[in-house]
Design an enzyme around this catalytic site. Structure first.
Site, PDB file in Angstrom:
ATOM      1  CB  CYS A 145      55.353  27.069 -27.181  1.00 22.02           C
ATOM      2  SG  CYS A 145      56.484  28.290 -26.547  1.00 22.02           S
TER       3      CYS A 145
ATOM      4  CE1 TYR B 112      33.806  28.207 -28.133  1.00 19.66           C
ATOM      5  CE2 TYR B 112      34.838  30.372 -28.094  1.00 19.66           C
ATOM      6  CZ  TYR B 112      34.193  29.341 -27.449  1.00 19.66           C
ATOM      7  OH  TYR B 112      33.918  29.460 -26.119  1.00 19.66           O
TER       8      TYR B 112
ATOM      9  NE  ARG C  79      28.306  35.762 -28.934  1.00 16.19           N
ATOM     10  CZ  ARG C  79      29.327  34.891 -28.906  1.00 16.19           C
ATOM     11  NH1 ARG C  79      30.497  35.227 -29.372  1.00 16.19           N
ATOM     12  NH2 ARG C  79      29.138  33.685 -28.409  1.00 16.19           N
TER      13      ARG C  79
ATOM     14  CE1 TYR D 272      30.745  34.471 -22.836  1.00 21.78           C
ATOM     15  CE2 TYR D 272      30.005  35.409 -24.904  1.00 21.78           C
ATOM     16  CZ  TYR D 272      29.725  34.887 -23.663  1.00 21.78           C
ATOM     17  OH  TYR D 272      28.423  34.799 -23.242  1.00 21.78           O
TER      18      TYR D 272
ATOM     19  N   GLY E 222      22.120  34.806 -26.026  1.00 24.66           N
ATOM     20  CA  GLY E 222      22.361  34.089 -27.267  1.00 24.66           C
ATOM     21  C   GLY E 222      22.286  34.892 -28.544  1.00 24.66           C
TER      22      GLY E 222
ATOM     23  CD  GLU F 133      19.920  34.078 -18.011  1.00 22.13           C
ATOM     24  OE1 GLU F 133      20.505  33.293 -18.799  1.00 22.13           O
ATOM     25  OE2 GLU F 133      19.486  33.722 -16.919  1.00 22.13           O
ATOM     26  N   PRO F 134      21.305  38.746 -21.896  1.00 24.19           N
ATOM     27  CG  PRO F 134      21.031  40.980 -22.505  1.00 24.19           C
ATOM     28  CD  PRO F 134      20.481  39.924 -21.595  1.00 24.19           C
TER      29      PRO F 134
HETATM   30  N1  LLP Z   1      22.671  32.777 -20.145  1.00 23.41           N
HETATM   31  C1  LLP Z   1      23.275  31.590 -19.995  1.00 23.41           C
HETATM   32  C2  LLP Z   1      22.670  30.580 -19.139  1.00 23.41           C
HETATM   33  C3  LLP Z   1      24.471  31.323 -20.684  1.00 23.41           C
HETATM   34  O1  LLP Z   1      25.058  30.149 -20.552  1.00 23.41           O
HETATM   35  C4  LLP Z   1      25.029  32.323 -21.520  1.00 23.41           C
HETATM   36  C5  LLP Z   1      26.287  32.079 -22.242  1.00 23.41           C
HETATM   37  C6  LLP Z   1      24.380  33.564 -21.620  1.00 23.41           C
HETATM   38  C7  LLP Z   1      23.191  33.751 -20.925  1.00 23.41           C
HETATM   39  C8  LLP Z   1      24.899  34.691 -22.462  1.00 23.41           C
HETATM   40  O2  LLP Z   1      24.936  34.335 -23.796  1.00 23.41           O
HETATM   41  P1  LLP Z   1      25.287  35.420 -24.918  1.00 23.41           P
HETATM   42  O3  LLP Z   1      24.172  36.439 -24.921  1.00 23.41           O
HETATM   43  O4  LLP Z   1      26.570  36.023 -24.590  1.00 23.41           O
HETATM   44  O5  LLP Z   1      25.318  34.622 -26.182  1.00 23.41           O
HETATM   45  N2  LLP Z   1      32.720  31.601 -25.029  1.00 23.41           N
HETATM   46  C9  LLP Z   1      31.770  31.509 -26.123  1.00 23.41           C
HETATM   47  C10 LLP Z   1      30.359  31.817 -25.687  1.00 23.41           C
HETATM   48  C11 LLP Z   1      29.885  30.986 -24.513  1.00 23.41           C
HETATM   49  C12 LLP Z   1      28.498  31.314 -24.050  1.00 23.41           C
HETATM   50  C13 LLP Z   1      28.217  30.686 -22.735  1.00 23.41           C
HETATM   51  N3  LLP Z   1      26.941  30.979 -22.204  1.00 23.41           N
HETATM   52  C14 LLP Z   1      32.257  32.407 -27.258  1.00 23.41           C
HETATM   53  O6  LLP Z   1      33.288  33.045 -27.111  1.00 23.41           O
HETATM   54  O7  LLP Z   1      31.642  32.427 -28.315  1.00 23.41           O
END
Ligand code: LLP
Length: 419
Positions: A344, A317, A277, A374, A240, A274-275
């Site tokens: 289109c 988004y 992004r 993503y 997150g 769990e990083p």
């Molecule tokens: N752990 C779990 C359970 C998750 O659902 C996610 C992301 C992560 C870790 C990794 O999160 P991050 O560190 O990447 O924020 N498609 C969207 C983002 C969807 C995130 C889904 N879950 C976008 O393009 O902004």
């Protein structure tokens, strides 16, 4: 922050000119910097070094095998969400006891495959799932470790589609039900060891406050449960962490660690992160070529060869991605324009109302920035467009890590039936 920089009027990824890559590999193409990926992973690792967490890279952000392997080789575990992601993790021989598995809808087949693989934890998102994992573990004669994904009812202050920890969201199990699981249901779940609480409150979160709120709730819950006979040894705080796309000022890895570590002091809990992004977001760009410049009575459009099927974030988004010509223009008279794809749909755009050099023309290459997370992983074949190629840069060299799809691949699973 990343290794995409202008040198002598050309945009480089590490020591390779992006123009050279686009000319050689064609476009659209995603280009990733190995150095940036490792740098971001190491920043997190260093920030948390005093407590040595298990960092499980969230493969959904970018599941290209080469990218995952770089992180695996650097010591990362993997966070998966499907049988397909398990298959990928196995393909690069990720140590099974470094794999954690979240998802609200794991199927019986997926659960069986993951138990057989010997994964560390399922992050369980409902009572029904807990019972099913127990039953499948029993049938396999296994005892499976699980985490309860708790929905802490915290607002992550991010886009509504990527907020996951409010009561209204489909994710996780509320605190009351979690207590019932431990106090009532646990006795009947003989093939499960419930030893972790998992929290993931959303994505692209810029400030540390919601993380702290959720973690405090999680720790309080663990203390209560452990006082009453549970044996929770791990806490997983999900991913997150926000990154800079435009003018954001997200917390750094070190700000994040400094806020988290004290809350866990003396709690005797192993931390899992769990990083996604944070590691790959700014480590990739999407290169696209201008097909046409179209001036209408109200605005200019750069019609490019990448589209929402390649990078859906702007359409889905309304996300901002910077756009930079890979060769800087000498005369820099600027003009506002929309950068749009050939699909289109009016929603098919990569950027809107951007000030770009007015002299941009057909065949010029643009880099759509911060497309490492993503981007490709959310791409599709909409409009029967072939998915883009992917390239990895390492210092002075680059290699193709995913070939551009062929037209043959586009139709190979389809059958012109007899009906
Ligand atoms: N752990 C779990 C359970 C998750 O659902 C996610 C992301 C992560 C870790 C990794 O999160 P991050 O560190 O990447 O924020 N498609 C969207 C983002 C969807 C995130 C889904 N879950 C976008 O393009 O902004």
């Amino acid at each position: 922050m990343h290794d995409f920089k202008m040198k002598n009027n050309r945009l480089f990824c590490e020591q390779v000119s992006l123009d050279a890559i686009a000319r050689k590999v064609g476009s659209p193409v995603f280009v990733y910097s190995k150095k940036t990926i490792l740098d971001h992973f190491n920043k997190l690792k260093k920030a948390f070094k005093d407590i040595d967490p298990l960092i499980c890279y969230s493969m959904k952000a970018n599941s290209n095998l080469s990218i995952c392997k770089i992180l695996k080789d650097a010591g990362a575990g993997i966070d998966i969400v499907s049988g397909g992601e398990l298959y990928r993790a196995q393909a690069i021989k990720v140590q099974a006891d470094k794999i954690v598995y979240a998802s609200v809808g794991k199927t019986p087949e997926e659960i069986e495959a993951a138990i057989k693989a010997g994964i560390l934890f399922f992050n369980v998102e409902s009572v029904a799932e807990l019972k099913l994992i127990n039953a499948i573990a029993r049938s396999l004669g296994e005892k499976q470790k699980v985490a309860i994904r708790v929905n802490p009812d915290v607002a992550a202050k991010t886009h509504k589609y990527i907020t996951t920890a409010k009561k209204q969201n489909k994710f996780g199990i509320d605190v009351k039900t979690t207590k019932e699981i431990f106090f009532k249901l646990r006795k009947s779940l003989n093939n499960l060891e419930i030893c972790c609480i998992h929290l993931h409150i959303g994505s692209q979160i810029e400030h540390v406050t919601p993380f702290i709120q959720a973690l405090k709730k999680g720790v309080k819950l663990i203390e209560l449960l452990n006082k009453n006979g549970a044996n929770i040894t791990h806490i997983n705080i999900g991913g997150g962490l926000g990154i800079i796309y435009d003018k954001e000022k997200p917390q750094t890895a070190s700000d994040y660690a400094k806020a988290i570590i004290p809350i866990l002091a003396d709690k005797n809990l192993k931390l899992i992160l769990e990083p996604g992004r944070f590691i790959v977001g700014n480590a990739g760009v999407l290169l696209t070529k201008i097909i046409y410049v179209k001036d209408t009575s109200v605005k200019r459009f750069y019609i490019v060869d990448a589209a929402m099927n390649d990078l859906i974030r702007p359409s889905f988004y309304e996300a901002f991605h910077g756009v930079i010509p890979v060769i800087a223009k000498k005369k820099i008279k600027l003009k506002k324009a929309d950068i749009v794809g050939p699909i289109c749909e009016s929603g098919d755009f990569l950027a809107k109302q951007r000030l770009l050099p007015a002299s941009l023309s057909q065949d010029d290459i643009l880099a759509v920035m911060s497309a490492g997370a993503y981007g490709f992983s959310m791409s599709s074949n909409y409009n029967s467009r072939r998915r883009a190629a992917e390239v990895l840069v390492d210092g002075k060299t680059f290699e193709i890590i995913r070939k551009r799809e062929t037209y043959g691949e586009l139709i190979k699973n389809e059958i012109t039936g007899k009906l």
